[in-house]
Design a protein around this motif. Structure first.
Motif, PDB file in Angstrom:
ATOM      1  N   ASP A  95       0.825  -1.210   0.000  1.00 29.00           N
ATOM      2  CA  ASP A  95       0.000   0.000   0.000  1.00 29.00           C
ATOM      3  C   ASP A  95       0.861   1.263   0.000  1.00 29.00           C
ATOM      4  N   SER A  96       1.931   1.240   0.791  1.00 31.48           N
ATOM      5  CA  SER A  96       2.818   2.409   0.862  1.00 31.48           C
ATOM      6  C   SER A  96       3.554   2.624  -0.457  1.00 31.48           C
ATOM      7  N   TYR A  97       3.982   1.528  -1.057  1.00 32.82           N
ATOM      8  CA  TYR A  97       4.674   1.619  -2.353  1.00 32.82           C
ATOM      9  C   TYR A  97       3.742   2.231  -3.409  1.00 32.82           C
ATOM     10  N   ALA A  98       2.496   1.791  -3.397  1.00 29.61           N
ATOM     11  CA  ALA A  98       1.529   2.331  -4.364  1.00 29.61           C
ATOM     12  C   ALA A  98       1.304   3.818  -4.143  1.00 29.61           C
ATOM     13  N   LEU A  99       1.259   4.237  -2.872  1.00 30.64           N
ATOM     14  CA  LEU A  99       1.057   5.653  -2.554  1.00 30.64           C
ATOM     15  C   LEU A  99       2.233   6.497  -3.036  1.00 30.64           C
ATOM     16  N   ILE A 100       3.438   6.018  -2.785  1.00 31.62           N
ATOM     17  CA  ILE A 100       4.644   6.732  -3.227  1.00 31.62           C
ATOM     18  C   ILE A 100       4.716   6.760  -4.757  1.00 31.62           C
ATOM     19  N   GLN A 101       4.502   5.616  -5.374  1.00 29.21           N
ATOM     20  CA  GLN A 101       4.603   5.520  -6.830  1.00 29.21           C
ATOM     21  C   GLN A 101       3.548   6.393  -7.510  1.00 29.21           C
ATOM     22  N   GLY A 102       2.393   6.547  -6.883  1.00 28.42           N
ATOM     23  CA  GLY A 102       1.336   7.375  -7.452  1.00 28.42           C
ATOM     24  C   GLY A 102       1.735   8.832  -7.592  1.00 28.42           C
ATOM     25  N   GLN A 103       2.750   9.246  -6.876  1.00 28.53           N
ATOM     26  CA  GLN A 103       3.268  10.612  -6.969  1.00 28.53           C
ATOM     27  C   GLN A 103       4.548  10.671  -7.798  1.00 28.53           C
ATOM     28  N   GLY A 104       4.809   9.587  -8.543  1.00 33.98           N
ATOM     29  CA  GLY A 104       5.995   9.550  -9.390  1.00 33.98           C
ATOM     30  C   GLY A 104       7.278   9.358  -8.624  1.00 33.98           C
ATOM     31  N   LEU A 105       7.201   8.794  -7.418  1.00 32.28           N
ATOM     32  CA  LEU A 105       8.374   8.604  -6.561  1.00 32.28           C
ATOM     33  C   LEU A 105       8.589   7.117  -6.309  1.00 32.28           C
ATOM     34  N   SER A 106       9.681   6.815  -5.634  1.00 34.93           N
ATOM     35  CA  SER A 106       9.967   5.433  -5.240  1.00 34.93           C
ATOM     36  C   SER A 106      10.554   5.452  -3.830  1.00 34.93           C
ATOM     37  N   PRO A 107      10.448   4.348  -3.092  1.00 31.84           N
ATOM     38  CA  PRO A 107      11.051   4.290  -1.757  1.00 31.84           C
ATOM     39  C   PRO A 107      12.561   4.561  -1.829  1.00 31.84           C
ATOM     40  N   ARG A 108      13.040   5.405  -0.958  1.00 34.36           N
ATOM     41  CA  ARG A 108      14.474   5.732  -0.941  1.00 34.36           C
ATOM     42  C   ARG A 108      14.851   6.121   0.483  1.00 34.36           C
ATOM     43  N   GLU A 109      15.779   5.400   1.061  1.00 37.07           N
ATOM     44  CA  GLU A 109      16.137   5.622   2.464  1.00 37.07           C
ATOM     45  C   GLU A 109      17.164   6.733   2.611  1.00 37.07           C
ATOM     46  N   ASP A 110      16.840   7.691   3.467  1.00 39.44           N
ATOM     47  CA  ASP A 110      17.791   8.713   3.888  1.00 39.44           C
ATOM     48  C   ASP A 110      18.383   8.225   5.205  1.00 39.44           C
ATOM     49  N   THR A 111      19.645   7.845   5.195  1.00 38.58           N
ATOM     50  CA  THR A 111      20.255   7.259   6.393  1.00 38.58           C
ATOM     51  C   THR A 111      20.382   8.258   7.535  1.00 38.58           C
ATOM     52  N   GLY A 112      20.168   9.532   7.252  1.00 37.35           N
ATOM     53  CA  GLY A 112      20.197  10.537   8.315  1.00 37.35           C
ATOM     54  C   GLY A 112      18.847  10.738   8.974  1.00 37.35           C
ATOM     55  N   SER A 113      17.812  10.112   8.437  1.00 40.20           N
ATOM     56  CA  SER A 113      16.467  10.251   8.999  1.00 40.20           C
ATOM     57  C   SER A 113      16.359   9.549  10.347  1.00 40.20           C
ATOM     58  N   TRP A 114      15.505  10.069  11.212  1.00 40.53           N
ATOM     59  CA  TRP A 114      15.292   9.440  12.512  1.00 40.53           C
ATOM     60  C   TRP A 114      14.733   8.027  12.338  1.00 40.53           C
ATOM     61  N   ILE A 115      13.986   7.792  11.278  1.00 36.78           N
ATOM     62  CA  ILE A 115      13.419   6.464  11.034  1.00 36.78           C
ATOM     63  C   ILE A 115      14.533   5.467  10.762  1.00 36.78           C
ATOM     64  N   SER A 116      15.457   5.848   9.915  1.00 31.87           N
ATOM     65  CA  SER A 116      16.582   4.979   9.593  1.00 31.87           C
ATOM     66  C   SER A 116      17.441   4.726  10.821  1.00 31.87           C
ATOM     67  N   ARG A 117      17.698   5.758  11.601  1.00 34.71           N
ATOM     68  CA  ARG A 117      18.523   5.603  12.806  1.00 34.71           C
ATOM     69  C   ARG A 117      17.846   4.691  13.827  1.00 34.71           C
ATOM     70  N   ALA A 118      16.518   4.816  13.936  1.00 33.20           N
ATOM     71  CA  ALA A 118      15.798   3.969  14.889  1.00 33.20           C
ATOM     72  C   ALA A 118      15.948   2.502  14.562  1.00 33.20           C
ATOM     73  N   PHE A 119      15.884   2.155  13.298  1.00 32.90           N
ATOM     74  CA  PHE A 119      15.987   0.754  12.909  1.00 32.90           C
ATOM     75  C   PHE A 119      17.428   0.267  12.929  1.00 32.90           C
ATOM     76  N   ARG A 120      18.385   1.161  12.740  1.00 31.31           N
ATOM     77  CA  ARG A 120      19.794   0.741  12.853  1.00 31.31           C
ATOM     78  C   ARG A 120      20.106   0.348  14.286  1.00 31.31           C
ATOM     79  N   ARG A 121      19.455   0.992  15.265  1.00 32.19           N
ATOM     80  CA  ARG A 121      19.669   0.635  16.671  1.00 32.19           C
ATOM     81  C   ARG A 121      19.226  -0.792  16.945  1.00 32.19           C
ATOM     82  N   ILE A 122      18.218  -1.239  16.197  1.00 29.23           N
ATOM     83  CA  ILE A 122      17.674  -2.577  16.440  1.00 29.23           C
ATOM     84  C   ILE A 122      18.457  -3.639  15.693  1.00 29.23           C
ATOM     85  N   THR A 123      18.795  -3.355  14.444  1.00 27.10           N
ATOM     86  CA  THR A 123      19.443  -4.365  13.584  1.00 27.10           C
ATOM     87  C   THR A 123      20.948  -4.245  13.547  1.00 27.10           C
ATOM     88  N   GLY A 124      21.466  -3.119  14.034  1.00 29.73           N
ATOM     89  CA  GLY A 124      22.901  -2.898  13.961  1.00 29.73           C
ATOM     90  C   GLY A 124      23.682  -3.683  15.004  1.00 29.73           C
TER      91      GLY A 124
END
Length: 275
Positions: free
Chosen positions: A246-275
């Motif tokens: 569903d999220s991919y469809a929402l992003i793609q509908g705006q002509g975009l694609s999923p792309r991780e910014d490693t400086g984002s708080w979201i990325s940092r939060a998951f690095r704490r778990i998997t790192g």
């Protein structure tokens, strides 16, 4: 149940034996009679437990604590009283007696059990996610203490299971409040709640939806970078999730694609778990 053993002693007294009052020609105040032996009271408490007469058992054990304080029998009786109150679903007294046991005997063999009983009593009072979750928070703190201080104890396994449920409950509460904000298009308030789920409750079942809802919120606010990051993290960790589709469809509908910014708080939060 705590590893304490009943002592087998003859408990029956002759039913026809004369009372003290009859012996001495008058009534004797019961307060002046000698205390019953602790062993006898303890075995009576065990017998009441075996009959599932939990409240009377608890009172019997508390009598030992009152009449024979500072003895080994009183020590055993206190944790047995806490257990009896728990079975009677008197959770406040369970907590009171378990806490008192821990204050008096913090290094004993039954300390882990007393701590677990205290947490279980809080846990059994966890309310629906629509209500205040103070009990859940208290249960989580007490049960995590069992796993931290007594990780090899038999109670740690049961405590971990309850911890998982309590954490899921707290995450569910955050999701409920977030949805309230989202339905009213109060995106900043919703984002704060979803952020709590992702930062504090990543191992719960709610994290997939929280990431997908972040995509929705950030897209609504025009914060495209964070929306793309949320979608990318969701896809990386849950590639087969319907939330990711569903999220991919929402992003793609705006002509975009999923792309991780490693400086984002979201990325940092998951690095704490998997790192």
């Amino acid at each position: 149940m705590a590893a304490v053993l009943a002592v087998s002693l003859p408990l029956g007294a002759c039913a026809n034996a004369p009372s003290f009052g009859n012996l001495f020609g008058g009534n004797v105040d019961s307060a002046s009679l000698p205390d019953e032996p602790a062993e006898k009271l303890y075995n009576e408490g065990i017998a009441l437990q075996n009959r599932r007469d939990w409240r009377r058992a608890a009172l019997k054990f508390m009598e030992i604590d009152r009449t024979h304080p500072y003895t080994e029998w009183a020590k055993r009786a206190l944790v047995m009283a806490a257990y009896s109150y728990y079975e009677a679903q008197d959770y406040e007294e369970t907590i009171n007696q378990a806490r008192r046991y821990l204050q008096l005997h913090p290094g004993s063999n039954d300390a882990a059990y007393a701590q677990y009983l205290m947490g279980a009593a809080q846990y059994d009072q966890i309310p629906d996610v629509q209500r205040d979750q103070t009990r859940t928070e208290r249960a989580l703190v007490v049960l995590e203490e069992v796993t931290r201080k007594w990780p090899q104890s038999e109670y740690a396994i049961a405590a971990r299971r309850k911890v998982e449920v309590a954490r899921d409950q707290l995450a569910g509460r955050e999701m409920t409040v977030a949805k309230y904000y989202l339905d009213r298009r109060q995106f900043a308030g919703a984002i704060n709640r979803y952020r709590t789920v992702i930062s504090q409750f990543q191992t719960t079942r709610h994290v997939e939806e929280a990431l997908a809802r972040l995509v929705e919120c950030y897209m609504a606010l025009g914060i495209v970078n964070e929306a793309q990051t949320a979608a990318a993290v969701l896809g990386h960790n849950f590639p087969d999730s319907q939330w990711y589709k569903d999220s991919y469809a929402l992003i793609q509908g705006q002509g975009l694609s999923p792309r991780e910014d490693t400086g984002s708080w979201i990325s940092r939060a998951f690095r704490r778990i998997t790192g």
